[in-house]
Design an enzyme around this catalytic site. Structure first.
Site, mmCIF file in Angstrom:
data_model
loop_
_atom_site.group_PDB
_atom_site.id
_atom_site.type_symbol
_atom_site.label_atom_id
_atom_site.label_comp_id
_atom_site.label_asym_id
_atom_site.label_seq_id
_atom_site.Cartn_x
_atom_site.Cartn_y
_atom_site.Cartn_z
ATOM 1 N N TYR A 1 0.855 -1.185 0.000
ATOM 2 C CA TYR A 1 0.000 0.000 0.000
ATOM 3 C C TYR A 1 0.889 1.232 0.000
ATOM 4 O O TYR A 1 1.821 1.331 0.791
ATOM 5 C CB TYR A 1 -0.891 0.000 1.247
ATOM 6 C CG TYR A 1 -1.800 1.208 1.382
ATOM 7 C CD1 TYR A 1 -2.834 1.422 0.474
ATOM 8 C CD2 TYR A 1 -1.618 2.115 2.419
ATOM 9 C CE1 TYR A 1 -3.673 2.530 0.602
ATOM 10 C CE2 TYR A 1 -2.468 3.215 2.556
ATOM 11 C CZ TYR A 1 -3.489 3.417 1.648
ATOM 12 O OH TYR A 1 -4.315 4.514 1.779
ATOM 13 N N ASP B 1 9.229 2.699 0.010
ATOM 14 C CA ASP B 1 8.179 3.341 0.792
ATOM 15 C C ASP B 1 8.359 2.904 2.234
ATOM 16 O O ASP B 1 7.937 1.828 2.636
ATOM 17 C CB ASP B 1 6.805 2.937 0.243
ATOM 18 C CG ASP B 1 5.660 3.559 1.045
ATOM 19 O OD1 ASP B 1 5.939 4.148 2.113
ATOM 20 O OD2 ASP B 1 4.513 3.436 0.604
ATOM 21 N N LYS C 1 4.079 8.790 8.957
ATOM 22 C CA LYS C 1 3.821 8.209 10.272
ATOM 23 C C LYS C 1 4.823 8.704 11.332
ATOM 24 O O LYS C 1 4.695 9.818 11.809
ATOM 25 C CB LYS C 1 3.736 6.683 10.153
ATOM 26 C CG LYS C 1 2.558 6.318 9.213
ATOM 27 C CD LYS C 1 2.092 4.906 9.200
ATOM 28 C CE LYS C 1 0.776 4.836 8.422
ATOM 29 N NZ LYS C 1 0.781 4.023 7.227
HETATM 30 C C1 LIG Z 1 0.185 4.600 5.813
HETATM 31 C C2 LIG Z 1 0.966 4.340 4.583
HETATM 32 C C3 LIG Z 1 0.936 5.212 3.479
HETATM 33 C C4 LIG Z 1 -0.002 6.364 3.398
HETATM 34 O O1 LIG Z 1 0.246 7.330 4.358
HETATM 35 P P1 LIG Z 1 -0.955 8.359 4.734
HETATM 36 O O2 LIG Z 1 -0.295 9.300 5.670
HETATM 37 O O3 LIG Z 1 -2.031 7.520 5.327
HETATM 38 O O4 LIG Z 1 -1.382 8.993 3.463
HETATM 39 C C5 LIG Z 1 1.795 4.984 2.434
HETATM 40 N N1 LIG Z 1 2.645 3.928 2.454
HETATM 41 C C6 LIG Z 1 2.696 3.068 3.478
HETATM 42 C C7 LIG Z 1 3.685 1.956 3.457
HETATM 43 C C8 LIG Z 1 1.833 3.229 4.561
HETATM 44 O O5 LIG Z 1 1.855 2.338 5.552
#
Ligand SMILES: *Cc1c(COP(=O)(O)O)cnc(C)c1O
Length: 428
Positions: free
Chosen positions: A144, A239, A267
């Protein structure tokens, strides 16, 4: 345990907010029951509006790695809030948080702060396409990367929880340049490069998958991607929105010793406020406006409160024992769950890297989306409800991570282990 206020609050929210929530997985659809409305948290504890207290293993989905309302974070925010919350000008706080990011994350020489992980990955992709002058992106099923259109093909997190392959409203044209392959499969990536390597701008992945449950990279997987992208002139994008600052000061790239071209953060870097970031080598990042032509902007980007919460959080994490402690607590949690599952005779396969783990309700191994999806989600739903009733707050989906923080104690973990033993015995 009484949840009547939460139930009433959810009913009221449903009359006002679409679906009663502002992020889908919060609605508890995957585990049954009604979502718990929280209104207070401190350390590893979180309290709902009915007055029930839980040991929190969600940590706001990852950011709260030093615990809720950490005194240093609170005090930083209190100092800053009285000075004004957004100026729309540069501030020294941005350089201060940026300096920490650059010094901690191996691949980052220049960084840009945005407001969410979604913005970070979206812009990193734009930058990769601009720099390479190529259209295609390779991503992995179950990873994701936020909810921007071109990355919503075969995504994890809520998309997986709700069983949506990709989202209506995303046109075929938009995802036509997104190629999706199975996680941990180098041969699948090699096939794509062999066929259309000169059209691939970037490979993007979670170097430790956290949104189809936790799935570590197979040995050699990250290095294989590094070699292949280099050979074909494509960029490698990690990511690290979850893994950044969680598994090591420099994230998964430090932990596994593989350096990508671009890194996305979120995060933890915002310490519980809305922040994302992306960065990489100076020559790549110089393509961004205002130095270069690739456009990106944000009214509230780098706002002082968000920067302050990030600075305080990274400062707390900079204690030399932090990562050892996180790993120790994670390992205690893993052992507790494993012995609870074994004595109850309920198959639970555990994947863990440091303070992030998932217990999959199945025999395992779990190495990609397909094997993760074979988990018994009905059983997880029952487990979730039982854990909640005994005061342990877990993610309301089988396909999310369980996080421990520096605020958890061995006693907290032991309590959670006892609760798991009772829940799994009842399930058996
Ligand atoms: C949470 C998450 C996102 C998206 O971040 P948001 O601040 O919710 O837009 C993207 N990549 C990873 C791996 C995530 O866990």
């Amino acid at each position: 345990m009484n949840h009547s206020r939460s139930e009433a609050a959810f009913a009221a929210a449903g009359e006002i907010l679409s679906g009663g929530v502002n992020s889908p997985v919060r609605a508890f659809k995957a585990v049954g029951g009604s979502p718990v409305f929280m209104n207070e948290a401190s350390g590893a504890r979180i309290k709902d509006i009915d007055g029930n207290e839980y040991i929190d293993f969600v940590g706001s989905w990852g950011p709260m790695v030093v615990g809720h309302a950490h005194p240093e974070v609170v005090s930083m925010l209190q100092t800053l809030v009285a000075r004004g919350t957004s100026f729309g000008t540069p501030t020294e706080l941005e350089t201060e948080l940026g300096r920490r990011v650059v010094s901690m994350v191996p691949s980052i020489e220049r960084v840009r702060f945005v407001n969410s992980g979604t913005e970070a990955t979206m812009t990193a992709i734009r930058l990769a396409r601009a720099v390479t002058e190529r259209p295609k992106i390779i991503k992995f099923t179950g990873c994701y990367h936020g909810h921007s259109d071109s990355l919503l093909a075969n995504a994890g997190s809520g998309v997986m929880t709700l069983g949506i392959p990709s989202s209506p409203g995303v046109t075929e044209g938009t995802v036509a340049d997104t190629i999706t392959v199975p996680y941990n499969s180098l041969p699948a990536v090699r096939d794509i490069f062999t066929q259309i390597g000169d059209q691939v701008a970037a490979v993007i992945l979670e170097p430790i998958a956290g949104n189809m449950g936790v799935i570590p990279p197979a040995i050699g997987f990250l290095q294989g991607l590094r070699d292949m992208t280099r050979e074909h002139g494509a960029l490698l994008i990690f990511d690290e929105v979850i893994s950044g600052f969680r598994v090591a000061p420099g994230g998964a790239q430090e932990f596994y010793g593989v350096t990508p071209d671009l890194t996305c953060l979120g995060k933890i870097v915002g310490g519980g406020l809305p922040v994302g970031a992306f960065g990489g080598r100076k020559d790549l990042m110089d393509h961004l406006a205002p130095n270069g032509p690739v456009y990106q902007a944000g009214t509230l980007s780098g706002n002082p409160l968000a920067m302050g919460a990030g600075i305080a959080t990274l400062e707390v994490l900079s204690n030399p024992d932090s990562y050892q402690k996180l790993d120790h607590l994670g390992s205690q949690l893993e052992n507790g769950l494993r012995s609870a599952a074994e004595s109850a005779g309920v198959p639970v396969h555990i994947n863990r890297v440091g303070s992030m783990m998932t217990g999959f309700f199945q025999d395992g191994p779990v190495t990609n989306f397909e094997t993760a999806a074979a988990s018994n989600t009905d059983r997880y739903g029952v487990y979730h409800q039982k854990m909640l009733a005994s005061g342990v707050y877990l993610a309301p989906s089988q396909f999310e991570a369980t996080f421990v923080s520096l605020a958890h104690t061995e006693a907290d973990i032991a309590t959670a282990g006892d609760a798991a033993a009772a829940a799994l015995k009842a399930i058996a």
